[in-house]
Design a protein around this motif. Structure first.
Motif, short mmCIF file in Angstrom:
data_model
loop_
_atom_site.label_atom_id
_atom_site.label_comp_id
_atom_site.label_asym_id
_atom_site.label_seq_id
_atom_site.Cartn_x
_atom_site.Cartn_y
_atom_site.Cartn_z
N ASN A 74 -18.85 -27.96 29.21
CA ASN A 74 -19.33 -29.33 29.23
C ASN A 74 -20.15 -29.63 27.99
O ASN A 74 -20.73 -28.73 27.37
CB ASN A 74 -20.20 -29.58 30.47
N GLN A 75 -20.21 -30.89 27.64
CA GLN A 75 -21.03 -31.30 26.50
C GLN A 75 -22.48 -30.86 26.72
O GLN A 75 -23.04 -31.03 27.79
CB GLN A 75 -20.99 -32.82 26.34
N GLY A 76 -23.06 -30.25 25.68
CA GLY A 76 -24.43 -29.78 25.77
C GLY A 76 -24.58 -28.39 26.35
O GLY A 76 -25.70 -27.88 26.44
N SER B 257 -18.83 -39.30 23.48
CA SER B 257 -17.87 -38.23 23.67
C SER B 257 -18.28 -36.96 22.94
O SER B 257 -17.92 -35.85 23.36
CB SER B 257 -16.49 -38.68 23.17
N PHE B 258 -19.05 -37.10 21.83
CA PHE B 258 -19.48 -35.96 21.05
C PHE B 258 -20.93 -36.11 20.62
O PHE B 258 -21.37 -37.22 20.31
CB PHE B 258 -18.61 -35.80 19.79
N LEU B 259 -21.64 -34.98 20.62
CA LEU B 259 -22.96 -34.94 20.01
C LEU B 259 -22.78 -35.00 18.50
O LEU B 259 -21.90 -34.35 17.94
CB LEU B 259 -23.70 -33.65 20.38
N GLY C 226 -18.93 -31.53 22.74
CA GLY C 226 -18.29 -32.38 23.74
C GLY C 226 -17.62 -31.54 24.81
O GLY C 226 -17.53 -30.31 24.71
N ASP C 227 -17.15 -32.21 25.86
CA ASP C 227 -16.40 -31.51 26.90
C ASP C 227 -15.13 -30.92 26.29
O ASP C 227 -14.47 -31.56 25.45
CB ASP C 227 -16.02 -32.46 28.03
N TYR D 187 -28.45 -40.63 22.42
CA TYR D 187 -27.12 -40.70 21.81
C TYR D 187 -27.04 -41.81 20.78
O TYR D 187 -26.19 -41.77 19.89
CB TYR D 187 -26.07 -40.92 22.90
N ASP D 188 -27.90 -42.82 20.88
CA ASP D 188 -27.87 -43.95 19.95
C ASP D 188 -28.94 -43.87 18.87
O ASP D 188 -28.76 -44.39 17.77
CB ASP D 188 -28.06 -45.27 20.72
#
Length: 433
Positions: free
Chosen positions: A359-361, A267-269, A314-315, A197-198
């Motif tokens: 869900n996210q992803g 919270s978001f890709l 994101g979710d 994510y970073d």
């Protein structure tokens, strides 16, 4: 004549030299050995009983030569193979298979076998007498089969997690650095996922970047069984230091957190698809490739082969799933009250329905070129309070840190790990200098 003389001398030398060589060799003098008969301390009655029980147990488990395990036939399941196929190959009757299934002992293990699963069989005169398999990593099921019944025994197998510390420096690739640090490719991938994510490992990785990681491997009965988990890690990318700590929250959710207790999972890709290139950026005006006139492009186009999976950024809740002019097959997700995302030109939808929570992803569709599209790509839009924002530059909301009481627990567990990472990093830096 001269040639004859030379040949004769050569033959004579060949006969004489071996004897001469043996004459110069001295056989070693044998050292006399003395054998003494020493009395062994006698065992008490309790010790004798315990020793007999241990020996019997090892023999029954096949750990001693001539033990029962000598008769076990180990079978590893191949792709497309069923338990009936295995019984047939071993010459065991369908009746034996039916008796095992009817016993309803871990019945699911027999009906849902997977490539690589292991089963062990014992038989006598073409008749099944015992069967064993691993229910999971630490539980083995042993079935004893006779003419009257099928009996089961559960054997607990102790697992051990061995902790390792590894350090790597990027010279050519992350996987090369992980391999040099003694990590498997699977563990290196887990490291990349923790920081995914970073850090964009496809574009942001630099030569000289480094990582330090504490991880474990799972062992069973002294043998390595599989990779374990990343416990804690640091990654220095372009001079910036990132941390990741594996933590199980009070509700049982396992995630990675930074050292200040904030989830690494954003919270978001940033990009919801594995793309080959950005074919069109967010802009207030561009020449539309199909319509042939200037119009705003309120999203980012990610070129990718048809059928490439598209994931929820994101979710959220599926606000719309269907066909819209221009977008073709499109999915729109609502994320809370302020955010929404749009995914256009899909070739087909994933297993999602309108009104469903995702869900996210989570897979929501596949790349295509439905609607107004000149080639396969994902058209992705990001909206804040209904207003379009550039997905590549928008400031994504930060996730909330752990609540107060849980944050204290988190810090009590991670402070020793953080100290160990810093100590190891300092030691490596000192050696380098």
């Amino acid at each position: 004549m001269l040639a004859s003389v030379v040949v004769a001398l050569t033959v004579i030398a060949g006969l004489v030299m071996p004897t001469f060589a043996n004459a110069m060799r001295h056989d070693p003098v044998a050292t006399p050995l003395t054998t003494l008969e020493l009395p062994l301390p006698s065992l008490s009655a309790d010790q004798t009983s315990a020793a007999d029980q241990a020996t019997a147990g090892l023999a029954g488990a096949g750990m001693l030569p001539g033990g029962a395990a000598d008769d076990w036939k180990i079978v590893r399941v191949r792709a497309g193979q069923s338990l009936a196929d295995i019984f047939h190959e071993l010459g065991l009757s369908p009746t034996d298979l039916q008796r095992v299934v009817d016993a309803k002992v871990d019945n699911g293990a027999f009906r849902r076998i997977h490539p690589g699963d292991e089963f062990a069989f014992k038989s006598a005169e073409g008749r099944l007498t015992a069967l064993r398999f691993d229910r999971d990593d630490k539980t083995r099921v042993v079935l004893a089969v006779d003419n009257k019944e099928v009996r089961s025994e559960i054997v607990e197998r102790e697992l051990e997690r061995r902790v390792h510390v590894a350090h790597g420096t990027i010279t050519s690739s992350l996987f090369e650095a992980g391999d040099s640090a003694g990590m498997t490719d699977a563990m290196t991938l887990k490291l990349a996922q923790a920081f995914g994510y970073d850090i964009d490992f496809a574009q942001d990785l630099r030569e000289g970047d480094s990582f330090t990681v504490i991880y474990n491997d799972v062992y069973r009965e002294g043998e390595r069984l599989r990779d374990g988990d990343i416990i804690a890690a640091t990654f220095i990318n372009a001079g910036k230091r990132f941390t990741a700590f594996r933590y199980e929250s009070a509700d049982g959710t396992v995630s990675f957190y930074s050292e200040d207790g904030r989830p690494l999972r954003t919270s978001f890709l940033r990009t919801p698809v594995e793309f080959t290139r950005i074919s069109s950026r967010f802009t207030s005006g561009r020449m539309h490739p199909i319509l042939g006139k200037m119009r705003a492009h309120r999203g980012v186009d990610y070129a990718a082969p048809s059928g490439t999976p598209i994931y929820a950024a994101g979710d959220g809740k599926v606000l719309f799933r269907g066909v819209q002019n221009g977008y073709g097959n499109v999915v729109i997700l609502q994320h809370g009250g302020r955010y929404s995302t749009l995914y256009g030109h899909m070739s087909r939808f994933g297993n999602v329905k309108q009104g469903q929570h995702v869900n996210q992803g989570q897979l929501i569709g596949y790349v295509g070129m439905t609607g107004l599209a000149s080639g396969p790509h994902l058209h992705y839009e990001f909206r804040l309070d209904g207003q379009h924002r550039d997905p590549l530059t928008v400031t994504l909301p930060k996730p909330e840190p752990l609540p107060g009481t849980e944050l204290a627990t988190f810090r009590s567990l991670t402070t020793p790990l953080l100290a160990r990472l810093k100590l190891y990093e300092g030691t490596r830096l000192a050696k380098a200098q």
